[in-house]
Design a protein around this motif. Structure first.
Motif, PDB file in Angstrom:
ATOM      1  N   GLY A 199       0.813  -1.216   0.000  1.00 33.97           N
ATOM      2  CA  GLY A 199       0.000   0.000   0.000  1.00 33.97           C
ATOM      3  C   GLY A 199       0.840   1.256   0.000  1.00 33.97           C
ATOM      4  N   ALA A 200       1.941   1.240   0.758  1.00 36.45           N
ATOM      5  CA  ALA A 200       2.822   2.401   0.800  1.00 36.45           C
ATOM      6  C   ALA A 200       3.476   2.643  -0.559  1.00 36.45           C
ATOM      7  N   SER A 201       3.795   1.573  -1.273  1.00 38.60           N
ATOM      8  CA  SER A 201       4.404   1.711  -2.605  1.00 38.60           C
ATOM      9  C   SER A 201       3.442   2.374  -3.574  1.00 38.60           C
ATOM     10  N   ILE A 202       2.195   1.891  -3.590  1.00 37.67           N
ATOM     11  CA  ILE A 202       1.181   2.485  -4.468  1.00 37.67           C
ATOM     12  C   ILE A 202       0.931   3.944  -4.094  1.00 37.67           C
ATOM     13  N   ARG A 203       0.821   4.222  -2.823  1.00 37.12           N
ATOM     14  CA  ARG A 203       0.557   5.588  -2.360  1.00 37.12           C
ATOM     15  C   ARG A 203       1.683   6.527  -2.780  1.00 37.12           C
ATOM     16  N   ALA A 204       2.938   6.080  -2.634  1.00 34.49           N
ATOM     17  CA  ALA A 204       4.078   6.928  -2.984  1.00 34.49           C
ATOM     18  C   ALA A 204       4.126   7.204  -4.482  1.00 34.49           C
ATOM     19  N   LEU A 205       3.934   6.176  -5.286  1.00 34.14           N
ATOM     20  CA  LEU A 205       3.957   6.362  -6.738  1.00 34.14           C
ATOM     21  C   LEU A 205       2.858   7.322  -7.196  1.00 34.14           C
ATOM     22  N   HIS A 206       1.648   7.075  -6.752  1.00 31.25           N
ATOM     23  CA  HIS A 206       0.524   7.885  -7.204  1.00 31.25           C
ATOM     24  C   HIS A 206       0.607   9.312  -6.670  1.00 31.25           C
ATOM     25  N   ALA A 207       1.125   9.489  -5.454  1.00 32.45           N
ATOM     26  CA  ALA A 207       1.296  10.838  -4.915  1.00 32.45           C
ATOM     27  C   ALA A 207       2.314  11.629  -5.730  1.00 32.45           C
ATOM     28  N   ALA A 208       3.266  10.916  -6.326  1.00 29.33           N
ATOM     29  CA  ALA A 208       4.277  11.570  -7.163  1.00 29.33           C
ATOM     30  C   ALA A 208       3.803  11.767  -8.593  1.00 29.33           C
ATOM     31  N   GLY A 209       2.548  11.389  -8.878  1.00 32.61           N
ATOM     32  CA  GLY A 209       2.004  11.566 -10.223  1.00 32.61           C
ATOM     33  C   GLY A 209       2.509  10.531 -11.207  1.00 32.61           C
ATOM     34  N   ILE A 210       2.735   9.304 -10.730  1.00 33.31           N
ATOM     35  CA  ILE A 210       3.262   8.230 -11.576  1.00 33.31           C
ATOM     36  C   ILE A 210       2.323   7.038 -11.532  1.00 33.31           C
ATOM     37  N   ALA A 211       1.939   6.544 -12.710  1.00 31.96           N
ATOM     38  CA  ALA A 211       1.203   5.286 -12.813  1.00 31.96           C
ATOM     39  C   ALA A 211       2.224   4.177 -13.047  1.00 31.96           C
ATOM     40  N   TRP A 212       2.055   3.055 -12.354  1.00 29.14           N
ATOM     41  CA  TRP A 212       3.019   1.957 -12.460  1.00 29.14           C
ATOM     42  C   TRP A 212       3.066   1.403 -13.880  1.00 29.14           C
ATOM     43  N   GLY A 213       1.926   1.472 -14.579  1.00 29.60           N
ATOM     44  CA  GLY A 213       1.861   0.987 -15.955  1.00 29.60           C
ATOM     45  C   GLY A 213       0.661   0.094 -16.160  1.00 29.60           C
ATOM     46  N   THR A 214      -0.427   0.631 -16.714  1.00 37.97           N
ATOM     47  CA  THR A 214      -1.645  -0.133 -16.965  1.00 37.97           C
ATOM     48  C   THR A 214      -2.090   0.133 -18.390  1.00 37.97           C
ATOM     49  N   TYR A 215      -2.291  -0.933 -19.159  1.00 40.83           N
ATOM     50  CA  TYR A 215      -2.571  -0.790 -20.583  1.00 40.83           C
ATOM     51  C   TYR A 215      -3.113  -2.111 -21.133  1.00 40.83           C
ATOM     52  N   PRO A 216      -3.845  -2.079 -22.248  1.00 37.58           N
ATOM     53  CA  PRO A 216      -4.295  -3.322 -22.884  1.00 37.58           C
ATOM     54  C   PRO A 216      -3.113  -4.029 -23.548  1.00 37.58           C
ATOM     55  N   ASP A 217      -3.109  -5.346 -23.483  1.00 31.30           N
ATOM     56  CA  ASP A 217      -2.149  -6.112 -24.264  1.00 31.30           C
ATOM     57  C   ASP A 217      -2.894  -7.263 -24.938  1.00 31.30           C
ATOM     58  N   ALA A 218      -2.157  -8.171 -25.574  1.00 29.15           N
ATOM     59  CA  ALA A 218      -2.790  -9.236 -26.350  1.00 29.15           C
ATOM     60  C   ALA A 218      -3.634 -10.165 -25.490  1.00 29.15           C
ATOM     61  N   MET A 219      -3.379 -10.184 -24.178  1.00 29.62           N
ATOM     62  CA  MET A 219      -4.098 -11.090 -23.283  1.00 29.62           C
ATOM     63  C   MET A 219      -5.213 -10.399 -22.510  1.00 29.62           C
ATOM     64  N   GLY A 220      -5.365  -9.100 -22.689  1.00 30.35           N
ATOM     65  CA  GLY A 220      -6.391  -8.349 -21.975  1.00 30.35           C
ATOM     66  C   GLY A 220      -5.822  -7.071 -21.407  1.00 30.35           C
ATOM     67  N   ILE A 221      -5.906  -6.915 -20.084  1.00 26.78           N
ATOM     68  CA  ILE A 221      -5.336  -5.751 -19.401  1.00 26.78           C
ATOM     69  C   ILE A 221      -4.062  -6.176 -18.692  1.00 26.78           C
TER      70      ILE A 221
END
Length: 211
Positions: A47-69
């Motif tokens: 949870g702390a990792s997600i909070r830190a990334l998103h607070a810094a304005g960074i998405a870890w990386g979410t996108y469609p690929d050949a298998m779905g999301i």
């Protein structure tokens, strides 16, 4: 246990036994369970990792690929650190796999238009998806939102209640850290030493598990 890991397994087994025996003779901690304390710490760090990334304005990386999301916000993108290493020696995990991470300025709505109905048609939607459908769901046992996690390790029916307790603890801690809540089971050096022995045992026993 693979023969090459027998020495490491025995050392961790004996170390854990000695620590538990010492705790039985007297301990400063009030934590009732080493296993659930470790689950809380791991969920909290996720949870702390997600909070830190998103607070810094960074998405870890979410996108469609050949298998779905594909959502990079999942537990396979955290590794166990050697004990005492890093800028935060009290933590167990280190985050990685940022090659697909992007900022709000790099967000391209048209790239995910095929999955707009899943809430990915806005920057805030991407962050929310990573925080909930990504990491939180994976901790709960799902592989729905990420092609990077299989969650296929079979748990015997005799251990189903233990698995549920672990996953509930992981998710509760994750939510608390992500939302900036109270750390109900904070780090202690005494618990960390025993927890690392437990982690080493688990790693030795699960080298065959994928995803």
């Amino acid at each position: 246990v693979p023969a090459r890991l027998a020495g490491a397994f025995d050392a961790a087994r004996l170390g854990l036994a000695a620590r538990l025996a010492g705790r039985a003779r007297g301990s400063s901690t009030t934590e009732p369970s080493l296993l659930l304390w470790l689950a809380w710490r791991l969920g909290w760090e996720c949870g702390a990792s997600i909070r830190a990334l998103h607070a810094a304005g960074i998405a870890w990386g979410t996108y469609p690929d050949a298998m779905g999301i594909h959502c990079n916000a999942h537990v396979n993108n955290l590794v166990v650190k050697p004990q005492g290493r890093g800028d935060s020696p009290q933590t167990f995990l280190a985050a990685l796999d940022f090659d697909m991470a992007f900022t709000k300025e790099g967000y391209l709505p048209e790239a995910i238009s095929s999955h707009a109905g899943m809430g990915l048609d806005s920057w805030e939607g991407v962050l929310n998806f990573e925080a909930t459908m990504g990491m939180q769901m994976v901790l709960g046992g799902s592989d729905f939102a990420s092609t990077g996690v299989a969650n296929e390790a079979a748990v015997p029916q005799s251990h189903a209640t233990v698995e549920m307790a672990l996953r509930d603890t992981l998710v509760a801690a994750y939510q608390a850290a992500r939302d900036g809540g109270a750390d109900a089971h904070p780090h202690t050096a005494e618990m960390q030493g025993a927890a690392y022995d437990l982690i080493r045992l688990a790693l030795c026993l699960t080298t065959h598990v994928e995803g």
